[in-house]
Design a protein around this motif. Structure first.
Motif, PDB file in Angstrom:
ATOM      1  N   PHE A  71       0.818  -1.206   0.000  1.00 35.93           N
ATOM      2  CA  PHE A  71       0.000   0.000   0.000  1.00 35.93           C
ATOM      3  C   PHE A  71       0.857   1.264   0.000  1.00 35.93           C
ATOM      4  O   PHE A  71       0.357   2.352  -0.300  1.00 35.93           O
ATOM      5  CB  PHE A  71      -0.960   0.002   1.193  1.00 35.93           C
ATOM      6  N   PRO A  99      -2.412   4.991   2.271  1.00 35.11           N
ATOM      7  CA  PRO A  99      -2.830   5.095   0.866  1.00 35.11           C
ATOM      8  C   PRO A  99      -3.442   3.789   0.372  1.00 35.11           C
ATOM      9  O   PRO A  99      -3.200   2.719   0.937  1.00 35.11           O
ATOM     10  CB  PRO A  99      -1.510   5.376   0.116  1.00 35.11           C
ATOM     11  N   PHE A 100      -4.220   3.894  -0.708  1.00 38.31           N
ATOM     12  CA  PHE A 100      -4.682   2.698  -1.400  1.00 38.31           C
ATOM     13  C   PHE A 100      -3.896   2.613  -2.703  1.00 38.31           C
ATOM     14  O   PHE A 100      -3.828   3.583  -3.453  1.00 38.31           O
ATOM     15  CB  PHE A 100      -6.183   2.748  -1.693  1.00 38.31           C
ATOM     16  N   PHE A 107     -11.666   7.165   2.558  1.00 37.46           N
ATOM     17  CA  PHE A 107     -10.274   7.255   2.123  1.00 37.46           C
ATOM     18  C   PHE A 107      -9.752   8.665   2.405  1.00 37.46           C
ATOM     19  O   PHE A 107     -10.521   9.614   2.571  1.00 37.46           O
ATOM     20  CB  PHE A 107     -10.154   6.937   0.630  1.00 37.46           C
ATOM     21  N   GLN A 108      -8.420   8.782   2.417  1.00 38.92           N
ATOM     22  CA  GLN A 108      -7.806  10.070   2.728  1.00 38.92           C
ATOM     23  C   GLN A 108      -7.884  11.061   1.566  1.00 38.92           C
ATOM     24  O   GLN A 108      -8.044  12.263   1.784  1.00 38.92           O
ATOM     25  CB  GLN A 108      -6.317   9.862   3.097  1.00 38.92           C
ATOM     26  N   ASN A 132      -7.315  10.447  -4.891  1.00 36.49           N
ATOM     27  CA  ASN A 132      -6.486   9.445  -5.575  1.00 36.49           C
ATOM     28  C   ASN A 132      -6.708   8.054  -4.994  1.00 36.49           C
ATOM     29  O   ASN A 132      -6.776   7.053  -5.728  1.00 36.49           O
ATOM     30  CB  ASN A 132      -5.005   9.813  -5.473  1.00 36.49           C
ATOM     31  N   ASP A 133      -6.797   7.966  -3.671  1.00 37.98           N
ATOM     32  CA  ASP A 133      -7.014   6.675  -3.021  1.00 37.98           C
ATOM     33  C   ASP A 133      -8.384   6.110  -3.392  1.00 37.98           C
ATOM     34  O   ASP A 133      -8.518   4.913  -3.679  1.00 37.98           O
ATOM     35  CB  ASP A 133      -6.896   6.819  -1.505  1.00 37.98           C
ATOM     36  N   ARG A 184       5.803   8.013   0.323  1.00 41.91           N
ATOM     37  CA  ARG A 184       4.365   7.802   0.129  1.00 41.91           C
ATOM     38  C   ARG A 184       3.724   7.862   1.496  1.00 41.91           C
ATOM     39  O   ARG A 184       4.240   7.291   2.453  1.00 41.91           O
ATOM     40  CB  ARG A 184       4.094   6.444  -0.538  1.00 41.91           C
ATOM     41  N   GLY A 237      -0.367   8.245   3.522  1.00 46.73           N
ATOM     42  CA  GLY A 237      -1.803   8.396   3.371  1.00 46.73           C
ATOM     43  C   GLY A 237      -2.237   9.827   3.562  1.00 46.73           C
ATOM     44  O   GLY A 237      -2.991  10.382   2.763  1.00 46.73           O
ATOM     45  N   GLY A 283      -0.434  12.554   1.266  1.00 41.95           N
ATOM     46  CA  GLY A 283      -1.827  12.917   1.072  1.00 41.95           C
ATOM     47  C   GLY A 283      -2.095  14.374   1.393  1.00 41.95           C
ATOM     48  O   GLY A 283      -2.930  15.029   0.750  1.00 41.95           O
TER      49      GLY A 283
END
Length: 463
Positions: free
Chosen positions: A90, A158-159, A186-187, A190-191, A362, A364, A391
């Motif tokens: 992730f 993140p996803f 989701f945050q 994009n996720d 990366r 979230g 994020g």
């Protein structure tokens, strides 16, 4: 008011005389206080064997119910599948993934044990809110226990994109697990987009508005960026000015500029690249020698996983190399601190810094960068240098956004930040603090709870 049930991997039980750990715990506790309810999860203890009988503690109108993990489950569910499989995939780091069948079995086993234990504590007619990547299958496991109340799930990390996700063995089952929730949060956009693309490609799901229809199920989805308590942090920052440590730091700095990073020790935080970027600053902007100090706080994390222990050794070597190359009798350029500091101490350090350096490979969301902004003096704010792969970059356009893999771009951004005129610093600060107030920790909680309650109302009206 409907009772709220919160499930997370770790439960933050209040201790007399100790502040609660982290702003997120404060927000969850606030929701539980408002609704009355139950917080369920792992209590942090490792026992000789597994049990499904929870230990309960009552504080005001909140029941805290915890289970221990056996040594095998701690190794295979927590360290193994959660943090050596899901976490690296992730966070776009396939090279760190270590998939093993016993890890996958333990992950499913612990989630089912959590569901079985929790089901004995449920009263019916509740709102259920599950948190984060350790508990992806919990909604489906609760359905297997006969739970029909609305269940929401929020992913703090993140996803991954569909192509990355497919590298994870059993990804179809994990996607199907998520489809058993009523609300998925989701945050970032994009996720959410990545998740939608994954279920479309895998199951031919249909998306209409904020709802996904797949395999006879309808799941509402939304973006809920986690925030901070801006007023509380700003107040802490003001009070820190009178703190003895803060005064001593200011005296030690003298006319030098402080660049600060504060992260959990993790390969996703871009710490190696950050150290290289600071060395590039000293190499290519020689006038910064003797005039700047870089302080990196790296809280110990998951030391039982070899990659984390290796990262700690690497950073210690890099700090020694930079100091050995550039230090003078009256100046040490890098202060690397591999220890955990209380939040009030960090806020004071943020207040004193000219540059906040937050460059995850990366993330979230990343709340450290938001805390740095909230800690600043509005009349003379520091500048945030932020990874565009965090994020929070979607909200904080007043930061200097950088590619966290480009050490020369980071060094140039630090130089730009140190040269930035006061008017521009104030303008950037105002943009960011305004956004933080609009997307506060309490707004995040309010919006998610409102949408989860709507799921309950919709279910009752159609019954």
């Amino acid at each position: 008011m409907t009772r709220l049930v919160v499930i997370s991997n770790r439960v933050s039980i209040p201790e007399s005389g100790k502040p609660q750990a982290g702003g997120l715990a404060v927000a969850i506790t606030g929701a539980l206080n408002e609704y009355g309810g139950l917080w369920f999860g792992w209590g942090g203890k490792v026992s000789q064997s597994s049990t499904s009988r929870p230990t309960t503690v009552q504080h005001d109108n909140i029941t805290y119910a915890t289970l221990p993990l056996s040594k095998e489950d701690y190794d295979d569910y927590y360290l193994g599948f959660s943090n050596e499989v899901v976490w690296p995939v992730f966070h776009f780091n396939l090279g760190a993934m270590d998939f093993r069948l016993n890890y996958a079995k333990a992950y499913q086993r612990v989630n089912e044990r959590f569901a079985s234990s929790l089901s004995t504590l449920l009263e019916g007619g509740e709102l259920i809110w599950v948190h984060d990547y350790h508990l992806l299958p919990l909604g489906k496991a609760l359905r297997g226990q006969g739970v029909s109340d609305p269940i929401g799930f929020f992913l703090h990390i993140p996803f991954p994109s569909y192509d990355l996700l497919r590298a994870l063995p059993g990804y179809r089952e994990l996607l199907d697990d998520l489809l058993h929730y009523n609300l998925l949060g989701f945050q970032t956009d994009n996720d959410l987009h990545a998740f939608r693309q994954a279920v479309i490609e895998t199951f031919d799901a249909v998306v209409f508005g904020d709802t996904i229809e797949c395999n006879g199920k309808q799941v509402r989805t939304g973006v809920y960026p986690v925030g901070i308590d801006v007023d509380e942090l700003a107040g802490e920052a003001e009070r820190s000015c009178a703190n003895e440590q803060a005064r001593q730091l200011k005296q030690d700095l003298g006319e030098r500029d402080l660049i600060i990073g504060a992260d959990r020790l993790d390969y996703s935080k871009g710490l190696v690249q950050r150290f290289n970027a600071f060395e590039a600053l000293l190499t290519h902007f020689k006038h910064r020698r003797q005039r700047t100090m870089f302080m990196q706080i790296a809280s110990p994390s998951r030391s039982a996983i070899p990659e984390y222990d290796e990262l700690r050794r690497q950073l210690e070597e890099m700090a020694g190399h930079i100091n050995g190359t550039y230090a003078d009798l009256d100046w040490v350029p890098v202060h690397y601190l591999n220890k955990t500091y209380p939040r009030e101490a960090l806020i004071g350090l943020f207040r004193s810094a000219r540059v906040g350096l937050v460059t995850p490979l990366r993330d979230g969301m990343n709340l450290v960068c938001k805390e740095f902004v909230a800690a600043q003096d509005p009349d003379d704010p520091g500048v945030l240098v932020l990874s565009e792969l965090a994020g929070a970059a979607h909200e904080l356009s007043g930061a200097l956004l950088v590619n966290p893999y480009d050490v020369h771009a980071i060094a140039s951004a630090i130089e730009q930040a140190l040269n930035m005129p006061l008017d521009e610093r104030r303008e950037r600060y105002q943009q960011m603090i305004g956004m933080l107030r609009r997307n506060s920790l309490f707004e995040w909680r309010r919006r998610f709870m409102e949408h989860l309650s709507q799921q309950q109302a919709d279910a009752q009206s159609s019954a």
